[in-house]
Design an enzyme around this catalytic site. Structure first.
Site, PDB file in Angstrom:
ATOM      1  N   HIS A 157       0.875  -1.294  -0.006  1.00 36.93           N
ATOM      2  CA  HIS A 157      -0.129  -0.065   0.061  1.00 36.93           C
ATOM      3  C   HIS A 157       0.856   1.261   0.084  1.00 36.93           C
ATOM      4  CE1 HIS A 157      -2.882  -2.849   1.340  1.00 36.93           C
ATOM      5  NE2 HIS A 157      -4.134  -2.186   1.193  1.00 36.93           N
ATOM      6  N   LYS A 161       0.338   4.491   4.840  1.00 34.50           N
ATOM      7  CA  LYS A 161      -0.564   3.575   5.418  1.00 34.50           C
ATOM      8  C   LYS A 161      -0.198   2.951   6.826  1.00 34.50           C
ATOM      9  CE  LYS A 161      -3.753  -0.632   4.943  1.00 34.50           C
ATOM     10  NZ  LYS A 161      -4.938   0.106   5.527  1.00 34.50           N
TER      11      LYS A 161
HETATM   12  N1  LIG Z   1     -12.776  -0.103   3.862  1.00 36.82           N
HETATM   13  C1  LIG Z   1     -11.991   0.159   2.710  1.00 36.82           C
HETATM   14  O1  LIG Z   1     -12.391  -0.034   1.461  1.00 36.82           O
HETATM   15  C2  LIG Z   1     -10.782   1.312   2.678  1.00 36.82           C
HETATM   16  C3  LIG Z   1     -10.487   1.633   3.946  1.00 36.82           C
HETATM   17  N2  LIG Z   1      -9.484   2.427   3.648  1.00 36.82           N
HETATM   18  C4  LIG Z   1      -8.968   2.786   5.002  1.00 36.82           C
HETATM   19  O2  LIG Z   1      -9.326   4.007   5.194  1.00 36.82           O
HETATM   20  C5  LIG Z   1      -8.361   4.801   6.111  1.00 36.82           C
HETATM   21  C6  LIG Z   1      -8.071   6.224   5.680  1.00 36.82           C
HETATM   22  O3  LIG Z   1      -6.981   6.138   4.430  1.00 36.82           O
HETATM   23  P1  LIG Z   1      -6.598   7.400   3.844  1.00 36.82           P
HETATM   24  O4  LIG Z   1      -7.680   8.087   3.256  1.00 36.82           O
HETATM   25  O5  LIG Z   1      -5.800   6.504   2.639  1.00 36.82           O
HETATM   26  O6  LIG Z   1      -5.731   8.029   4.732  1.00 36.82           O
HETATM   27  P2  LIG Z   1      -5.395   9.540   4.720  1.00 36.82           P
HETATM   28  O7  LIG Z   1      -3.979   9.601   5.726  1.00 36.82           O
HETATM   29  O8  LIG Z   1      -5.347  10.214   3.765  1.00 36.82           O
HETATM   30  O9  LIG Z   1      -6.655  10.197   5.474  1.00 36.82           O
HETATM   31  C7  LIG Z   1      -7.030  10.065   6.881  1.00 36.82           C
HETATM   32  C8  LIG Z   1      -7.701  11.287   7.383  1.00 36.82           C
HETATM   33  O10 LIG Z   1      -8.044  11.346   8.795  1.00 36.82           O
HETATM   34  C9  LIG Z   1      -8.203  12.497   9.135  1.00 36.82           C
HETATM   35  N3  LIG Z   1      -8.185  12.363  10.751  1.00 36.82           N
HETATM   36  C10 LIG Z   1      -7.231  11.964  11.636  1.00 36.82           C
HETATM   37  N4  LIG Z   1      -7.665  11.909  12.782  1.00 36.82           N
HETATM   38  C11 LIG Z   1      -9.007  12.077  12.877  1.00 36.82           C
HETATM   39  C12 LIG Z   1      -9.899  12.352  13.993  1.00 36.82           C
HETATM   40  N5  LIG Z   1      -9.485  12.230  14.956  1.00 36.82           N
HETATM   41  N6  LIG Z   1     -11.200  12.754  13.539  1.00 36.82           N
HETATM   42  C13 LIG Z   1     -11.439  12.850  12.199  1.00 36.82           C
HETATM   43  N7  LIG Z   1     -10.521  12.811  11.129  1.00 36.82           N
HETATM   44  C14 LIG Z   1      -9.086  12.464  11.440  1.00 36.82           C
HETATM   45  C15 LIG Z   1      -6.958  13.140   8.787  1.00 36.82           C
HETATM   46  O11 LIG Z   1      -7.210  14.321   8.853  1.00 36.82           O
HETATM   47  P3  LIG Z   1      -6.324  15.386   9.374  1.00 36.82           P
HETATM   48  O12 LIG Z   1      -5.104  15.387   9.034  1.00 36.82           O
HETATM   49  O13 LIG Z   1      -6.940  16.594   9.037  1.00 36.82           O
HETATM   50  O14 LIG Z   1      -6.427  15.374  11.009  1.00 36.82           O
HETATM   51  C16 LIG Z   1      -6.633  12.387   7.468  1.00 36.82           C
HETATM   52  O15 LIG Z   1      -7.344  13.416   6.500  1.00 36.82           O
HETATM   53  C17 LIG Z   1      -7.354   3.956   6.371  1.00 36.82           C
HETATM   54  O16 LIG Z   1      -7.576   3.261   7.713  1.00 36.82           O
HETATM   55  C18 LIG Z   1      -7.592   2.893   5.187  1.00 36.82           C
HETATM   56  O17 LIG Z   1      -7.006   1.681   5.605  1.00 36.82           O
HETATM   57  C19 LIG Z   1      -8.953   2.961   2.588  1.00 36.82           C
HETATM   58  C20 LIG Z   1      -9.179   2.510   1.486  1.00 36.82           C
HETATM   59  C21 LIG Z   1     -10.303   1.537   1.285  1.00 36.82           C
HETATM   60  O1  LIG Z   2      -5.499   1.951   3.054  1.00 33.35           O
HETATM   61  C1  LIG Z   2      -5.867   1.470   1.944  1.00 33.35           C
HETATM   62  O2  LIG Z   2      -5.477   2.134   0.722  1.00 33.35           O
HETATM   63  C2  LIG Z   2      -6.609   0.230   1.877  1.00 33.35           C
HETATM   64  N1  LIG Z   2      -7.186  -0.016   3.059  1.00 33.35           N
HETATM   65  C3  LIG Z   2      -7.961  -1.140   3.206  1.00 33.35           C
HETATM   66  C4  LIG Z   2      -7.365  -2.317   3.965  1.00 33.35           C
HETATM   67  O3  LIG Z   2      -6.559  -2.029   5.243  1.00 33.35           O
HETATM   68  O4  LIG Z   2      -7.418  -3.500   3.777  1.00 33.35           O
HETATM   69  C5  LIG Z   2      -8.574  -1.797   1.869  1.00 33.35           C
HETATM   70  C6  LIG Z   2      -7.536  -1.400   0.897  1.00 33.35           C
HETATM   71  O5  LIG Z   2      -6.616  -2.469   0.749  1.00 33.35           O
HETATM   72  C7  LIG Z   2      -7.153  -0.093   0.663  1.00 33.35           C
END
Ligand SMILES: NC(=O)C1=CN([C@@H]2O[C@H](COP(=O)(O)OP(=O)(O)OC[C@H]3O[C@@H](n4cnc5c(N)ncnc54)[C@H](OP(=O)(O)O)[C@@H]3O)[C@@H](O)[C@H]2O)C=CC1
Ligand SMILES: O=C(O)C1=N[C@H](C(=O)O)C[C@H](O)C1
Length: 274
Positions: A157, A161
């Protein structure tokens, strides 16, 4: 309401919400406190105000009043996922939890205890969810079928991440049922760009957003090999699945369904796909 639109996945999900013709609440939570965060960001031309923790309860009160059919989507970070889930549950707000890490069982338990509708899934990409479901089915139908085999799991990833893939962890649980002795901490996590480019063949323009998973099973005498692979670049597959989960929850709420907490396999099984 999508938390957090400041992040890559949240932003992409919020754009999909707008594309689907749903109303995007013009507020989003951030991990920063007042004075540090940017105060406003744009999502598909909609100004969205960034809200720190110190204001989140006040803003949530306002949003609930203005949007009685509110559903929250959460893509934040492993270190706040349980606190956020508890916050939504305490406010009686249904939610789609896409964030991985933390304790997913506690996320589900918080919704269950509060009687709040929720979809909790480490994977929102429908076709990958179908693969997950297939592995679950195989495990339930043929428990122990791979006893004695060895397993290797590699997931790659984007560099920042923090956690091990939640999807890989879920698939490993099915492999465990199939008789493979494998622990979550044996999952090989690749975050360095050189290995991603050279060993995993991740396209250069996907280094900042990709999810490459390979599961390899080998028989004890090495004469048989199974390889399962799902490679995703970008985030649209998850963003679109998120909207499906939101629509599914809205339907469950309208029906007053007895079951409150679901996963994406439930969404898929119901045929709730656009
Ligand atoms: N279920 C699925 O299919 C998928 C899941 N994911 C998951 O989604 C999550 C996010 O991934 P991604 O977008 O790449 O990560 P990013 O790091 O780009 O985004 C995470 C965001 O969370 C915010 N954040 C941090 N702390 C807080 C808080 N206490 N309250 C609210 N917002 C907060 C941050 O904002 P700020 O910096 O402003 O604090 C940041 O913008 C990960 O856990 C990932 O594994 C990702 C892709 C697919
Ligand atoms: O962080 C990501 O990008 C993703 N997170 C999810 C995971 O932890 O499995 C889903 C996908 O792999 C993308």
């Amino acid at each position: 309401m999508v938390n957090s639109c400041t992040g890559r996945m949240g932003h992409s999900a919020a754009e999909a919400v707008v594309r689907a013709g749903l109303t995007l609440v013009p507020f989003t939570l951030t991990g920063y406190s007042a004075g540090v965060a940017v105060s406003n960001i744009g999502v598909a031309g909609i100004p969205v105000e960034v809200v720190g923790k110190e204001r989140r309860q006040d803003i949530m009160n306002r949003i609930r009043e203005q949007h009685p059919r509110l559903i929250v989507v959460d893509y934040t970070t492993p270190n706040c996922v349980n606190d956020n889930a508890q916050f939504y549950a305490d406010n009686g707000v249904p939610f789609v939890m896409g964030t991985t890490g933390g304790d997913p069982q506690k996320v589900a338990a918080a919704a269950e205890a509060a009687g709040v509708y929720a979809v909790v899934s480490p994977q929102m990409g429908k076709q990958v969810v179908a693969f997950q479901a297939m592995m679950q089915l195989m495990a339930d139908s043929f428990p122990g079928v791979f006893t004695g085999y060895s397993l290797s799991v590699v997931e790659s990833h984007q560099r920042n991440k923090a956690d091990t893939s939640g999807t890989a962890k879920a698939v490993v649980q099915s492999f465990n049922k199939m008789g493979l002795d494998f622990k979550e901490n044996q999952i090989r996590k690749i975050r360095d760009r050189v290995t991603q480019l050279e060993a995993m063949a991740v396209p250069e323009d996907a280094l900042d957003g990709h999810a490459f998973h390979t599961y390899t099973l080998r028989s004890p005498d090495q004469s048989v090999e199974f390889v399962f692979k799902h490679n995703v670049t970008g985030r649209s597959i998850y963003a679109e699945g998120t909207v499906d989960a939101v629509l599914f929850l809205a339907k469950k709420m309208q029906e007053g369904a007895q079951q409150k907490v679901y996963n994406m396999i439930d969404v898929l099984r119901e045929g709730f796909l656009r």
